[in-house]
Design a protein around this motif. Structure first.
Motif, PDB file in Angstrom:
ATOM      1  N   GLY A  65     -41.234 -12.916  18.482  1.00 56.49           N
ATOM      2  CA  GLY A  65     -40.520 -14.145  18.156  1.00 56.49           C
ATOM      3  C   GLY A  65     -41.025 -14.853  16.916  1.00 56.49           C
ATOM      4  N   THR A 112     -35.797 -12.710  19.879  1.00 57.32           N
ATOM      5  CA  THR A 112     -36.871 -11.821  20.315  1.00 57.32           C
ATOM      6  C   THR A 112     -36.287 -10.519  20.830  1.00 57.32           C
ATOM      7  N   TRP A 113     -37.140  -9.506  20.985  1.00 57.49           N
ATOM      8  CA  TRP A 113     -36.678  -8.228  21.522  1.00 57.49           C
ATOM      9  C   TRP A 113     -36.232  -8.368  22.973  1.00 57.49           C
ATOM     10  N   THR A 145     -37.491 -10.334  16.598  1.00 63.36           N
ATOM     11  CA  THR A 145     -38.841  -9.799  16.429  1.00 63.36           C
ATOM     12  C   THR A 145     -39.491  -9.575  17.784  1.00 63.36           C
ATOM     13  N   LYS A 146     -40.510  -8.726  17.798  1.00 64.24           N
ATOM     14  CA  LYS A 146     -41.178  -8.416  19.058  1.00 64.24           C
ATOM     15  C   LYS A 146     -41.768  -9.660  19.708  1.00 64.24           C
TER      16      LYS A 146
END
Length: 425
Positions: free
Chosen positions: A304, A177-178, A301-302
């Motif tokens: 997840g 995640t980010w 990813t933003k």
């Protein structure tokens, strides 16, 4: 691709690859292989202008290809290999002066298709070849319902991380995640000794590539439902996130808005960058140097969710000539190029990825390519099927980096790019 798939351009918002205009097809294309109109004599020689991906392999492959082409079909193939630094200007000059090559290897085609300068797939591409080309590349090569951009090779991006720095920072696995990415970048930055968390290239070489992969992994895109969405709130959020990495979190190198991809790769290859977005040629260089222990993973990813990958392909487009004098020779060119022992040999030599379904089967035994091949059928590309993308891309390359400067304004930059995209013709 110059071990890349974009061309450095300079100047204001101007189409670097300007078609001849007028839209009269063969008459506009010019060239030296036809001898008239209507009843033009059949060409016995065609010319290929090809981009130089590597000094060791590109010309050697095309020279060998020309020899096989002559032996098998009786046609001569003149080969001109041009540096990525010069090919856009040289090819544009050729076309504008009525001396278009028969085959041009470049990363943009739609403006030429719009002006009716190119043959489409129903005219020159064997049906079996088109059915073998990956759907994503058929789509990216299609303008107004017909395919004009025939892919020669491809590239997909993935997330590279330095295993040694991860271990020193106490990071057990690459981020998904980010939030995890930012936390990991901070830990690596805290190691000191000149190490940086993430090498961020938003300089003019390929700003659209770096931004694309982060944007795609936040649910954004350049266009949706046929409309430009450059300043969509998700895209503004993405660019603000990248600025935050540089200005607030301070986990990137200095001046990421002026850093080109090759410079970011050099930072990673030096062992001083914890993470970078890369592709298979970077892996090949790292393996050759044997200095950095690295891993390759899907993008964080933003939220997840499922990771998206950014991909690019270059094209082998075919220009019409008076009376379609070169039609048969061009057909034979594609018939030969897309034979497995040709297209896959070229791709392997240059260190890129396949463009066909059969190519994926041929490459799947290479474990180092697995992370790319798994995502290749669903690869996410920029809108190369839009003739105005050439202009938009140039504006992005020139202006996006300013958004991540200390006084940069991500929303204002994307708003301006949106306006320019909507006004482009």
């Amino acid at each position: 691709m110059k071990k890349r798939l974009s061309i450095v351009a300079a100047g204001s918002l101007v189409l670097a690859l300007t078609a001849c205009g007028g839209g009269s097809g063969a008459g506009n294309a010019g060239g030296g292989t036809g001898t008239g109109s209507g009843d033009a004599a059949k060409a016995t020689k065609i010319k290929l202008v090809a981009a130089e991906y590597s000094k060791d392999n590109t010309k050697a492959f095309w020279d060998a290809f020309a020899k096989t082409y002559k032996e098998k079909y009786g046609y001569d193939l003149e080969v001109q290999v041009v540096s990525w630094d010069n090919i856009d200007q040289q090819s544009s000059t050729m076309i504008q002066s009525g001396q278009a090559p028969d085959i041009l290897n470049l990363n943009a085609y739609a403006s030429y298709a719009k002006d009716n300068l190119l043959y489409n797939d129903t005219e020159v591409l064997p049906a079996a070849v088109k059915s073998d080309i990956l759907d994503a590349f058929v789509k990216s090569g299609t303008y107004n319902g017909k395919m004009y951009g025939f892919p020669d090779l491809s590239s997909a991006r993935a997330f590279f991380y330095n295993k040694t720095l991860f271990s020193q920072a106490g990071i057990a696995a690459p981020p998904k995640t980010w939030d995890e990415f930012v936390a990991d970048a901070k830990k690596i930055q805290a190691l000191g000794n000149g190490n940086i968390g993430y090498a961020l290239p938003l300089g003019p070489e390929e700003a659209q590539g770096e931004f694309s992969i982060w944007m795609f992994n936040n649910g954004g895109d350049w266009k949706k439902d046929g409309k430009w969405t450059i300043n969509d709130p998700k895209n503004v959020e993405t660019l603000a996130f990248l600025k935050d990495l540089a200005v607030t979190q301070k986990v990137t190198q200095n001046n990421p808005g002026k850093t080109n991809r090759a410079d970011a790769f050099d930072l990673f290859k030096s062992g001083k960058a914890g993470m970078v977005v890369g592709f298979s040629p970077l892996a090949a260089a790292l393996d050759k140097d044997a200095k950095v222990q690295y891993g390759v993973a899907p993008m964080p990813t933003k939220g997840g969710g499922a990771a998206q990958t950014f991909g690019v392909t270059d094209y082998l487009m075919a220009f019409k000539k008076p009376g379609n004098a070169n039609l048969d020779a061009v057909k034979k060119f594609y018939e030969l190029y897309y034979q497995k022992d040709q297209v896959n040999t070229f791709i392997k030599k240059e260190g890129f990825l396949p463009v066909t379904k059969s190519g994926i089967e041929a490459f799947k035994g290479d474990e180092k390519l697995k992370v790319y091949l798994d995502t290749l059928p669903n690869i996410h590309l920029t809108p190369t099927d839009d003739p105005t993308w050439d202009k938009v891309k140039l504006a992005v390359q020139q202006n996006l980096g300013g958004a991540v400067a200390e006084n940069g304004d991500p929303k204002a930059v994307l708003d301006k790019l949106q306006q320019q995209a909507e006004a482009a013709k």
